[in-house]
Design a protein around this motif. Structure first.
Motif, PDB file in Angstrom:
ATOM      1  N   ASN A   1       0.850  -1.198   0.000  1.00  0.00           N
ATOM      2  CA  ASN A   1       0.000   0.000   0.000  1.00  0.00           C
ATOM      3  C   ASN A   1       0.883   1.244   0.000  1.00  0.00           C
ATOM      4  O   ASN A   1       2.099   1.175   0.247  1.00  0.00           O
ATOM      5  N   CYS A   2       0.253   2.374  -0.260  1.00  0.00           N
ATOM      6  CA  CYS A   2       0.987   3.649  -0.243  1.00  0.00           C
ATOM      7  C   CYS A   2       1.193   4.098   1.191  1.00  0.00           C
ATOM      8  O   CYS A   2       0.269   4.032   2.029  1.00  0.00           O
ATOM      9  N   GLY A   3       2.420   4.522   1.492  1.00  0.00           N
ATOM     10  CA  GLY A   3       2.695   5.082   2.796  1.00  0.00           C
ATOM     11  C   GLY A   3       2.194   6.530   2.883  1.00  0.00           C
ATOM     12  O   GLY A   3       1.368   6.975   2.072  1.00  0.00           O
ATOM     13  N   ALA A   4       2.709   7.232   3.875  1.00  0.00           N
ATOM     14  CA  ALA A   4       2.308   8.638   4.049  1.00  0.00           C
ATOM     15  C   ALA A   4       2.951   9.501   2.962  1.00  0.00           C
ATOM     16  O   ALA A   4       4.156   9.367   2.679  1.00  0.00           O
ATOM     17  N   PHE A   5       2.152  10.382   2.382  1.00  0.00           N
ATOM     18  CA  PHE A   5       2.663  11.264   1.343  1.00  0.00           C
ATOM     19  C   PHE A   5       3.445  12.418   1.964  1.00  0.00           C
ATOM     20  O   PHE A   5       3.083  12.967   3.021  1.00  0.00           O
ATOM     21  N   GLY A   6       4.532  12.788   1.311  1.00  0.00           N
ATOM     22  CA  GLY A   6       5.302  13.963   1.719  1.00  0.00           C
ATOM     23  C   GLY A   6       4.685  15.232   1.179  1.00  0.00           C
ATOM     24  O   GLY A   6       3.571  15.244   0.627  1.00  0.00           O
ATOM     25  N   ALA A   7       5.412  16.311   1.307  1.00  0.00           N
ATOM     26  CA  ALA A   7       4.923  17.623   0.855  1.00  0.00           C
ATOM     27  C   ALA A   7       4.942  17.702  -0.668  1.00  0.00           C
ATOM     28  O   ALA A   7       5.765  17.060  -1.341  1.00  0.00           O
ATOM     29  N   PHE A   8       4.051  18.494  -1.198  1.00  0.00           N
ATOM     30  CA  PHE A   8       4.039  18.748  -2.636  1.00  0.00           C
ATOM     31  C   PHE A   8       5.215  19.647  -3.002  1.00  0.00           C
ATOM     32  O   PHE A   8       5.583  20.577  -2.266  1.00  0.00           O
ATOM     33  N   GLY A   9       5.777  19.391  -4.181  1.00  0.00           N
ATOM     34  CA  GLY A   9       6.844  20.221  -4.728  1.00  0.00           C
ATOM     35  C   GLY A   9       6.633  20.465  -6.202  1.00  0.00           C
ATOM     36  O   GLY A   9       6.045  19.622  -6.919  1.00  0.00           O
ATOM     37  N   ALA A  10       7.100  21.583  -6.694  1.00  0.00           N
ATOM     38  CA  ALA A  10       6.872  21.954  -8.086  1.00  0.00           C
ATOM     39  C   ALA A  10       7.684  21.079  -9.023  1.00  0.00           C
ATOM     40  O   ALA A  10       8.869  20.796  -8.786  1.00  0.00           O
TER      41      ALA A  10
END
Length: 317
Positions: A263-272
């Motif tokens: 499964n997908c873990g925790a998502f990090g911050a969005f970056g451009a």
């Protein structure tokens, strides 16, 4: 004094400065004015307008009248009634004046006592700091007036959306005019203003357009694969529009990722990953064993921001 002024015809009590003196009796029939000329209407204790009235009541039934603006050069004046001399002179701005009148009949000449005034034929000037173009927040316009002659009387202003209102809110200098817009909307208002000095010289109306954009862009979107996929990931977007507001500004596609382990873990911050992309779609090369989400940030020219998202999660094994 009231009775004598009552004898003045209406035409000499119209707009402009009214200067008058009362008569005293010197001898049996010689016209005489025993008091100084006095200024009223569009005049102050120091200034008269560029076009003004002179009037003076005399005893002794004068046959002719004269006036002077410099104390020495006399010009013909009208005999507007049996005892009232009057004139409608004009003057150049800044001229130092020595004002007086005299009346003559067969028994002699009577002369008033001169007074000094300065001619003020120029309207005040008013400046503003209204910003040009679209603004993101409410605006305070500062109006500043100056008058080198008789001095500022009032600074008038109004605001509307049709550029037709008559400035009628009176204030001093400086005057602050608050222009406000509603959240989520576009506002265009005209600030209209003029200044008037103490001898009633007025400017023509000035107009400044104030534009406030509190409306973010609309109609955009972002799409990409949901579930298992391969690198590169195709990311499609729609810009949308800013309507009739300040126009489109910066556009940025951002990506966030998480570890894929069953499964997908925790998502990090969005970056451009792409700024102001030229066309849709873009191709995003990514690493394996990762989960990816994308969002599209669209600003207008003054910074109002809309963020377009998708619930999709792209998984690259």
């Amino acid at each position: 004094m009231t009775k004598l002024l009552g004898k003045l015809s209406a035409s000499y009590l119209a707009a402009g400065a009214l200067l008058f003196c009362t008569a005293g009796v010197v001898g049996a029939a010689t016209p005489a004015a025993s008091s100084a000329v006095q200024a009223s209407n569009n005049a102050t204790a120091t200034h008269v307008d560029g076009s003004f009235n002179l009037a003076c009541s005399f005893s002794g039934a004068p046959d002719s009248c004269e006036y002077t603006l410099d104390g020495s050069n006399w010009q013909p004046a009208a005999l507007s009634s049996a005892t009232v001399c009057s004139a409608l002179p004009s003057c150049a701005d800044g001229t130092a004046l020595t004002l007086n009148m005299r009346a003559t009949n067969a028994d002699g000449t009577g002369t008033g006592s001169a007074i000094s005034r300065t001619c003020d034929a120029q309207a005040p000037t008013t400046t503003d700091n209204a910003p040009a173009g679209w603004q993101s927040n409410d605006v305070t316009v500062t109006l500043t007036a100056s008058d080198a002659g008789s001095g500022l009387q009032y600074l008038f202003n109004c605001q509307d959306t049709a550029n037709t209102c008559t400035p009628n809110m009176a204030g001093g200098s400086p005057t602050n005019v608050s222009v406000t817009g509603s959240a989520g909307s576009l506002t265009q208002k005209y600030v209209r203003f003029l200044s008037r000095d103490n001898v009633y010289n007025s400017e023509t109306v000035h107009t400044k357009l104030v534009q406030i954009d509190k409306q973010a862009p609309t109609g955009g979107s972002i799409t990409y694969p949901n579930g298992n996929t391969k690198s590169p990931i195709s990311v499609s977007f729609v810009n949308g529009s800013d309507g009739s507001g300040s126009g489109m500004g910066t556009r940025v596609i951002e990506r966030a990722e998480a570890t894929l382990s069953g499964n997908c873990g925790a998502f990090g911050a969005f970056g451009a990953i792409s700024t102001n992309p030229a066309s849709s779609p873009i191709s995003d090369s990514v690493a394996t064993k990762k989960c990816y989400q994308y969002r599209y940030l669209v600003q207008d020219a003054v910074g109002n921001l809309t963020t377009y998202t998708s619930p999709n999660i792209a998984k690259v094994k």
